[in-house]
Each structure stands twice: as C-alpha cells, then as structure tokens.
Design a protein around this motif. Structure first.
Motif, PDB file in Angstrom:
ATOM      1  N   PRO A  41       0.823  -1.217   0.000  1.00 30.54           N
ATOM      2  CA  PRO A  41       0.000   0.000   0.000  1.00 30.54           C
ATOM      3  C   PRO A  41       0.855   1.265   0.000  1.00 30.54           C
ATOM      4  O   PRO A  41       1.790   1.391   0.796  1.00 30.54           O
ATOM      5  N   GLY A  42       0.555   2.166  -0.922  1.00 29.58           N
ATOM      6  CA  GLY A  42       1.277   3.424  -0.990  1.00 29.58           C
ATOM      7  C   GLY A  42       2.646   3.347  -1.631  1.00 29.58           C
ATOM      8  O   GLY A  42       3.379   4.344  -1.653  1.00 29.58           O
ATOM      9  N   LYS A  43       2.995   2.180  -2.138  1.00 28.82           N
ATOM     10  CA  LYS A  43       4.318   2.016  -2.750  1.00 28.82           C
ATOM     11  C   LYS A  43       4.181   1.564  -4.198  1.00 28.82           C
ATOM     12  O   LYS A  43       3.134   1.088  -4.628  1.00 28.82           O
ATOM     13  N   GLN A  44       5.282   1.710  -4.930  1.00 27.24           N
ATOM     14  CA  GLN A  44       5.286   1.277  -6.316  1.00 27.24           C
ATOM     15  C   GLN A  44       5.481  -0.237  -6.402  1.00 27.24           C
ATOM     16  O   GLN A  44       6.031  -0.855  -5.481  1.00 27.24           O
ATOM     17  N   ARG A  45       5.039  -0.801  -7.497  1.00 28.63           N
ATOM     18  CA  ARG A  45       5.250  -2.221  -7.733  1.00 28.63           C
ATOM     19  C   ARG A  45       6.752  -2.465  -7.898  1.00 28.63           C
ATOM     20  O   ARG A  45       7.443  -1.723  -8.586  1.00 28.63           O
ATOM     21  N   GLU A  46       7.239  -3.519  -7.270  1.00 27.15           N
ATOM     22  CA  GLU A  46       8.674  -3.817  -7.336  1.00 27.15           C
ATOM     23  C   GLU A  46       8.901  -5.279  -7.698  1.00 27.15           C
ATOM     24  O   GLU A  46       8.072  -6.148  -7.420  1.00 27.15           O
ATOM     25  N   LEU A  47      10.056  -5.505  -8.291  1.00 27.40           N
ATOM     26  CA  LEU A  47      10.432  -6.868  -8.664  1.00 27.40           C
ATOM     27  C   LEU A  47      10.768  -7.679  -7.421  1.00 27.40           C
ATOM     28  O   LEU A  47      11.441  -7.177  -6.512  1.00 27.40           O
ATOM     29  N   VAL A  48      10.302  -8.915  -7.394  1.00 30.92           N
ATOM     30  CA  VAL A  48      10.673  -9.847  -6.335  1.00 30.92           C
ATOM     31  C   VAL A  48      11.673 -10.868  -6.876  1.00 30.92           C
ATOM     32  O   VAL A  48      12.762 -11.030  -6.337  1.00 30.92           O
ATOM     33  N   ALA A  49      11.296 -11.533  -7.963  1.00 32.63           N
ATOM     34  CA  ALA A  49      12.168 -12.542  -8.552  1.00 32.63           C
ATOM     35  C   ALA A  49      11.685 -12.879  -9.953  1.00 32.63           C
ATOM     36  O   ALA A  49      10.483 -12.811 -10.221  1.00 32.63           O
ATOM     37  N   THR A  50      12.618 -13.236 -10.826  1.00 36.52           N
ATOM     38  CA  THR A  50      12.267 -13.684 -12.162  1.00 36.52           C
ATOM     39  C   THR A  50      13.062 -14.938 -12.502  1.00 36.52           C
ATOM     40  O   THR A  50      14.129 -15.190 -11.910  1.00 36.52           O
ATOM     41  N   ILE A  51      12.540 -15.698 -13.453  1.00 33.80           N
ATOM     42  CA  ILE A  51      13.221 -16.903 -13.907  1.00 33.80           C
ATOM     43  C   ILE A  51      12.984 -17.066 -15.394  1.00 33.80           C
ATOM     44  O   ILE A  51      11.862 -16.899 -15.886  1.00 33.80           O
ATOM     45  N   THR A  52      14.048 -17.362 -16.128  1.00 27.93           N
ATOM     46  CA  THR A  52      13.920 -17.571 -17.557  1.00 27.93           C
ATOM     47  C   THR A  52      13.513 -19.010 -17.848  1.00 27.93           C
ATOM     48  O   THR A  52      13.519 -19.877 -16.969  1.00 27.93           O
ATOM     49  N   LYS A  53      13.222 -19.243 -19.120  1.00 32.27           N
ATOM     50  CA  LYS A  53      12.846 -20.585 -19.552  1.00 32.27           C
ATOM     51  C   LYS A  53      13.983 -21.572 -19.290  1.00 32.27           C
ATOM     52  O   LYS A  53      13.759 -22.752 -19.051  1.00 32.27           O
ATOM     53  N   ARG A  54      15.217 -21.072 -19.322  1.00 33.62           N
ATOM     54  CA  ARG A  54      16.382 -21.935 -19.096  1.00 33.62           C
ATOM     55  C   ARG A  54      16.759 -22.047 -17.622  1.00 33.62           C
ATOM     56  O   ARG A  54      17.712 -22.761 -17.290  1.00 33.62           O
ATOM     57  N   GLY A  55      16.042 -21.303 -16.773  1.00 28.10           N
ATOM     58  CA  GLY A  55      16.274 -21.457 -15.345  1.00 28.10           C
ATOM     59  C   GLY A  55      17.156 -20.409 -14.695  1.00 28.10           C
ATOM     60  O   GLY A  55      17.480 -20.517 -13.506  1.00 28.10           O
ATOM     61  N   SER A  56      17.538 -19.387 -15.440  1.00 26.46           N
ATOM     62  CA  SER A  56      18.325 -18.315 -14.838  1.00 26.46           C
ATOM     63  C   SER A  56      17.422 -17.449 -13.972  1.00 26.46           C
ATOM     64  O   SER A  56      16.322 -17.091 -14.379  1.00 26.46           O
ATOM     65  N   THR A  57      17.915 -17.104 -12.800  1.00 33.03           N
ATOM     66  CA  THR A  57      17.084 -16.377 -11.843  1.00 33.03           C
ATOM     67  C   THR A  57      17.686 -15.043 -11.455  1.00 33.03           C
ATOM     68  O   THR A  57      18.907 -14.836 -11.501  1.00 33.03           O
ATOM     69  N   VAL A  58      16.798 -14.138 -11.054  1.00 34.93           N
ATOM     70  CA  VAL A  58      17.162 -12.841 -10.501  1.00 34.93           C
ATOM     71  C   VAL A  58      16.289 -12.620  -9.277  1.00 34.93           C
ATOM     72  O   VAL A  58      15.087 -12.894  -9.313  1.00 34.93           O
ATOM     73  N   TYR A  59      16.911 -12.123  -8.199  1.00 36.14           N
ATOM     74  CA  TYR A  59      16.164 -11.852  -6.974  1.00 36.14           C
ATOM     75  C   TYR A  59      16.396 -10.419  -6.506  1.00 36.14           C
ATOM     76  O   TYR A  59      17.489  -9.874  -6.651  1.00 36.14           O
ATOM     77  N   ALA A  60      15.382  -9.845  -5.905  1.00 39.23           N
ATOM     78  CA  ALA A  60      15.576  -8.581  -5.208  1.00 39.23           C
ATOM     79  C   ALA A  60      16.451  -8.838  -3.982  1.00 39.23           C
ATOM     80  O   ALA A  60      16.365  -9.907  -3.366  1.00 39.23           O
ATOM     81  N   ASP A  61      17.273  -7.861  -3.638  1.00 35.79           N
ATOM     82  CA  ASP A  61      18.164  -8.030  -2.486  1.00 35.79           C
ATOM     83  C   ASP A  61      17.379  -8.335  -1.214  1.00 35.79           C
ATOM     84  O   ASP A  61      17.843  -9.094  -0.352  1.00 35.79           O
TER      85      ASP A  61
END
Length: 115
Positions: A41-61
C-alpha cells in the motif's frame, strides 16, 4: 488470449512460509521469462524474482536467501517459495509472464504477514 492466474496467498505469522503458484495458459508458446512482483500500500510495484525458460534467476536483495523461484516449463507455471516471512513482505503479489510479443499480468494475490 493468454491468461495468467496466481494462487497461494494468505495470512501468515512472521517467520512462517507460503508458496505462491502462477500458471500461464492460452498460448502455444512457453513464456520466455516468468516473474513475481509485489506492491505494498502506498508504494510502487517492485520486482521480487524472475526466472527464464532456461532457469536463470534474478532476486531482489530484500528476498535473497529467503525466497526461491522455480518453474515447470511443461505447464508454463512458476512458483515462489517464501520462507522466513517478515511483516514488510506484506503486499499484493503479481505474476508476469513475458512472451516474445508482450507480457501478461495476473490479477494478484494478497500476502499478509503479521508480527
């Protein structure tokens, strides 16, 4: 028409765990990237985590070491295992499925962590 549907949100005490699921349907192709985002609430949408089709991942700190993203390509489904939840993790969690032409958002699922 591609549909993205999330499930698994709810209310949990601090230190607890939840598992979110998201399925993309309606396309003959598998999404290139699937991800989880959240908006408190009151904040912008932020990335939590993503994963590619090949399994590469990115996470928020802020979630590294606590959350794990995974996917089932055959079902074009992505999961978010959330452990050691904190009150600051409270938000609506949205799933995004990114195809070559465009991305699609789900309607969101509420996660509430009580202290």
């Amino acid at each position: 028409q591609v549909q993205v549907v999330e499930s698994g949100g709810g209310l949990v005490q601090a230190g607890g765990s939840l598992r979110l699921s998201c399925a993309a349907s309606g396309s003959i192709f598998t999404s290139n990237v699937m991800g989880w985002y959240r908006q408190a609430p009151g904040k912008q949408r932020e990335l939590v985590a993503t994963i590619t089709k090949r399994g590469s991942t990115v996470y928020a700190d802020s979630v590294k070491g606590r959350f794990t993203i995974s996917r089932d390509n055959a079902r074009d489904t992505v999961y978010l295992q959330m452990n050691s939840l904190k009150p600051e993790d409270t938000a609506v969690y949205y799933c995004n499925a990114l195809f070559t032409a465009r991305g699609y958002w789900g309607q969101g699922t509420q996660v509430t962590v009580s202290s």
